[in-house]
Design a protein around this motif. Structure first.
Motif, PDB file in Angstrom:
ATOM      1  N   LEU A 188      45.513  42.508  31.743  1.00  0.00           N
ATOM      2  CA  LEU A 188      46.727  42.380  32.559  1.00  0.00           C
ATOM      3  C   LEU A 188      47.082  40.902  32.708  1.00  0.00           C
ATOM      4  O   LEU A 188      46.234  40.094  33.073  1.00  0.00           O
ATOM      5  CB  LEU A 188      46.512  42.946  33.970  1.00  0.00           C
ATOM      6  N   THR A 228      49.953  43.378  40.349  1.00  0.00           N
ATOM      7  CA  THR A 228      48.697  43.759  39.693  1.00  0.00           C
ATOM      8  C   THR A 228      48.280  45.151  40.157  1.00  0.00           C
ATOM      9  O   THR A 228      47.903  46.010  39.337  1.00  0.00           O
ATOM     10  CB  THR A 228      47.596  42.718  40.008  1.00  0.00           C
ATOM     11  N   ASP A 278      41.743  41.699  34.361  1.00  0.00           N
ATOM     12  CA  ASP A 278      42.847  40.994  35.011  1.00  0.00           C
ATOM     13  C   ASP A 278      42.752  39.502  34.695  1.00  0.00           C
ATOM     14  O   ASP A 278      41.840  38.815  35.165  1.00  0.00           O
ATOM     15  CB  ASP A 278      42.798  41.234  36.529  1.00  0.00           C
ATOM     16  N   THR A 311      39.947  40.903  43.656  1.00  0.00           N
ATOM     17  CA  THR A 311      39.188  41.322  42.471  1.00  0.00           C
ATOM     18  C   THR A 311      37.975  42.160  42.887  1.00  0.00           C
ATOM     19  O   THR A 311      37.677  43.180  42.261  1.00  0.00           O
ATOM     20  CB  THR A 311      38.757  40.070  41.663  1.00  0.00           C
TER      21      THR A 311
END
Ligand code: 2AM
Length: 504
Positions: free
Chosen positions: A77, A85, A104, A113
């Motif tokens: 991503l 996100t 990510d 995260t």
């Protein structure tokens, strides 16, 4: 059809460049973007200009995009950090299968995260948060990559990440340059490594950015002193940076500074105006420096110079207020210093010593963070993967790697003999520069706070004895005594305290 080795979502410039970097390394990459226009434009651009275009497959439907990727799928991503996100992950989830991995590469806050990794692994998927540093050029030809996540997920991603990362010379540690579209760098040491679990990669990337803030601020202070205290023009200062780039200060930021300062303003056809003199002195920021400083405050880690760099940007942003205040608040006005060569040399020493302190603070912060968030960080490797690709890449980082290879448990970078000696050698000049700047009324907050850190850290005794007494006085916060074991707390009943006048 299952043909792609990896997928990528988010085709703004970073996403496009990373996709091309991956394709250049022989991988087939499926690409998807929320708005299909961008996907179409990108694949059209690839067809016209990119040697690797046959390996870039664009999709309009997210389901087709996911289906096209080999399992376990790896989907990178590169969308806006934050809500975008989460929205992208939510859109992908219904199409994923067991063990698929989302990576990510955005500038996510490490706590996000950690949250995403937990949520995805609970559903049988994997999540890697990978710091990506190096801007657009880095993404295209070799960024520094700082991945955090499970070891299994990393094992699956590792070959691609190693291929696309920046490469440094195994002996000198210098970044290998010269990649062109379709011709990536072959060989060299990759600037990536598994940083740790869950949010470790994004955390380390955040600290990288915090260090980047202070690195830049220090350079700006050196520039400001040469400009104001020595009366030098931008081109002359640029030459000094060019020389510094040949020595121990050699780094990407010093190199680009030399280049910027020697540039004339493209808007002035006469070529008589320096470009930098036309740039408005108000700094922007996107938040990663602030996150580093805020986390240092939260953990009680003394990263004062990093925080100072964030505040310096904040103060610079108050342009109109500063202009108004400059007519009211007066400082000294001394003539330009004439001992130019010696002072330039001293400014170089101030810059180098302050830089050592800044990195010492960044690494000290990571030492505290790994305890707090249960990571085991390898500091030598972190410095190593910052050798190429990223904005703070510098010869100096090899010294940091050496320091942690010599002693993995090093308490503070300043205690490594190379850095201790460097600080000892430079400190007189460092102090002299700050004293001169103070006399001239030129702000050097980063030089000054770095020196305060050095002087504070090397002080066996600080005035916190008085501070504890004050806290005990007004808030009964208790204090420890120098003549009692640590952990024994005392309190004085101040209203009842007999006031004994010293006879000393
Ligand atoms: P877009 O082209 O459809 O706007 C950088 O802005 C990248 O993040 C772009 O690829 C952008 O897609 C994507 N992006 C921004 N917000 C998003 C969202 N809420 N959902 C999905 N992608 C998003």
């Amino acid at each position: 059809m299952t043909t792609a080795d990896i997928g990528l979502v988010g085709l703004a410039v970073m996403g496009q460049n990373l996709a091309l970097n991956i394709a250049d390394h022989g991988y087939t990459i499926a690409v998807y973007n929320r708005s299909f226009e961008r996907t179409k434009d990108f694949t059209a651009h690839c067809a016209a200009h990119e040697p690797s275009h046959a390996r870039v497959l664009g999709f309009e439907a997210i389901s087709d995009f996911v289906k096209s990727i080999k399992r376990p799928r790896k989907i990178v991503l590169l969308v806006k950090a934050g809500a975008a996100t989460d929205a992208t992950i939510d859109a992908l989830i219904p199409h994923l299968e067991a063990d698929d991995i989302i990576i990510d590469g955005g500038n996510a806050l490490w706590t996000d995260t950690i949250r995403r990794e937990k949520a995805l692994s609970a559903q049988g998927f994997a999540f890697i948060g990978s710091g990506v540093s190096g801007g657009e050029t880095g993404a295209r030809f070799g960024p520094s990559l700082m991945p955090g996540g499970s070891a299994t997920a990393w094992a699956s991603l590792e070959p691609i990440w190693r291929d696309i990362a920046a490469k440094v010379d195994p002996v000198t540690g210098k970044q290998l340059d010269g990649a062109t579209p379709g011709n990536p760098i072959a060989g060299g040491v990759s600037c990536t490594a598994h940083v740790g679990t869950d949010g470790a990669g994004h955390y380390v990337k955040m600290v990288h950015n915090g260090i980047e803030y202070i690195d830049m601020q220090l350079i700006c202070e050196a520039y400001s002193l040469m400009k104001t205290m020595l009366g030098m023009n931008a081109g002359e200062i640029g030459k000094v940076f060019e020389q510094w780039n040949q020595g121990k200060l050699a780094s990407f930021l010093i190199e680009i500074t030399a280049d910027i300062l020697q540039q004339t303003d493209p808007a002035d056809a006469t070529g008589n105006t320096w470009f930098v003199d036309k740039v408005l002195d108000t700094a922007g920021q996107k938040g990663t420096g602030m996150w580093t400083a805020a986390n240092a405050l939260e953990l009680g880690a003394p990263a004062n110079a990093i925080a100072e760099a964030v505040f310096a940007r904040a103060l610079s942003a108050l342009k109109e207020e500063r202009v108004a205040a400059s007519a009211i608040l007066k400082g000294p006005s001394l003539p330009v210093e004439t001992d130019r060569a010696n002072i330039i040399n001293a400014i170089g020493d101030a810059l180098y010593s302050s830089k050592i302190c800044a990195y010492a603070q960044g690494f000290q912060l990571m030492v505290q963070a790994q305890k707090e968030y249960n990571w085991t960080l390898d500091f030598g490797t972190i410095a190593q993967i910052w050798r190429g690709g990223c904005i703070i890449r510098a010869d100096f980082l090899q010294k940091i790697t050496d320091a942690y290879r010599n002693d993995a448990g090093l308490k503070n970078l300043m205690l490594d003999s190379y850095f201790t000696n460097a600080l000892h050698d430079a400190q007189n000049n460092w102090r002299e520069v700050i004293a001169l700047a103070t006399r001239h009324g030129i702000p050097v907050p980063a030089f000054g706070s770095a020196l305060a850190y050095f002087d504070g850290y090397r002080s066996a005794t600080l005035p916190a004895n008085l501070l504890q007494a004050q806290r005990d006085y007004f808030g009964a916060h208790t204090y420890e005594r120098i003549d009692a074991p640590r952990g024994e707390f005392y309190h004085v009943d101040w209203p009842q305290m007999p006031r004994v006048q010293s006879k000393m």
